[in-house]
Design an enzyme around this catalytic site. Structure first.
Site, PDB file in Angstrom:
ATOM      1  N   ASP A   1      72.485  71.628  13.649  1.00 48.49           N
ATOM      2  CA  ASP A   1      72.244  70.393  12.902  1.00 48.49           C
ATOM      3  C   ASP A   1      73.510  69.538  12.874  1.00 48.49           C
ATOM      4  O   ASP A   1      74.598  70.036  12.606  1.00 48.49           O
ATOM      5  CB  ASP A   1      71.805  70.725  11.477  1.00 48.49           C
TER       6      ASP A   1
ATOM      7  N   HIS B   1      73.617  66.427  11.074  1.00 48.48           N
ATOM      8  CA  HIS B   1      73.467  65.430  10.009  1.00 48.48           C
ATOM      9  C   HIS B   1      74.640  65.540   9.038  1.00 48.48           C
ATOM     10  O   HIS B   1      74.766  66.528   8.332  1.00 48.48           O
ATOM     11  CB  HIS B   1      72.142  65.633   9.269  1.00 48.48           C
TER      12      HIS B   1
END
Length: 146
Positions: free
Chosen positions: A13, A15
């Site tokens: 990930d 983000h």
């Protein structure tokens, strides 16, 4: 003395916005924060928690694959001899319809607290203070009482 927390985004990930906001809120609340950034492995969380003698590990994930990324994490912490609180939050499952089911899964994986992607940072900080048995600041008490 300030309590140390480890913060990062697990797995593949990338983000970063959520942990940046959370880092700022945690620092403002008086915590020492080690921000590992994005695409962090379980090993990196464990090493950082050990090196910093941290009280808590806060994991973020927004891409929906946190369950796979977190398999065996609690066991690895235990094997390393680390007694830390573990929090996870974000969009933890693809197609997540029932967050209570998601929360149950992550509690079974050994997480102490599980938050959805709509959780206000102040809610997580209040939970952290409670779990670490820290006194709330005047501003936090006013928010709770107000």
């Amino acid at each position: 003395m300030a309590k140390t927390v480890i913060l990062g985004v697990i797995g593949s990930d990338a983000h970063v916005v959520g942990i940046t906001i959370l880092e700022q809120a945690l620092r403002a609340a008086g915590f020492d924060v080690v921000n590992l950034g994005v695409q962090t492995s379980q090993e990196d969380f464990i090493t950082a928690a050990d090196d910093a003698d941290a009280e808590a590990v806060l994991i973020s994930s927004l891409y929906g694959h946190a369950e796979q990324d977190c398999q065996g994490f609690r066991e690895r912490l235990d094997e390393a001899g680390l007694d830390v609180l573990t929090y996870i939050g974000g969009n933890l499952a693809v197609g997540q319809d029932d967050f209570e089911e998601t929360r149950r899964k992550f509690r079974e994986l050994g997480f102490d607290r599980v938050f959805d992607s709509e959780t206000d940072p102040e809610e997580a900080i209040a939970a952290l203070r409670q779990d670490l048995q820290l006194a709330a600041t005047e501003a936090e008490r006013h928010r709770v009482e107000g």
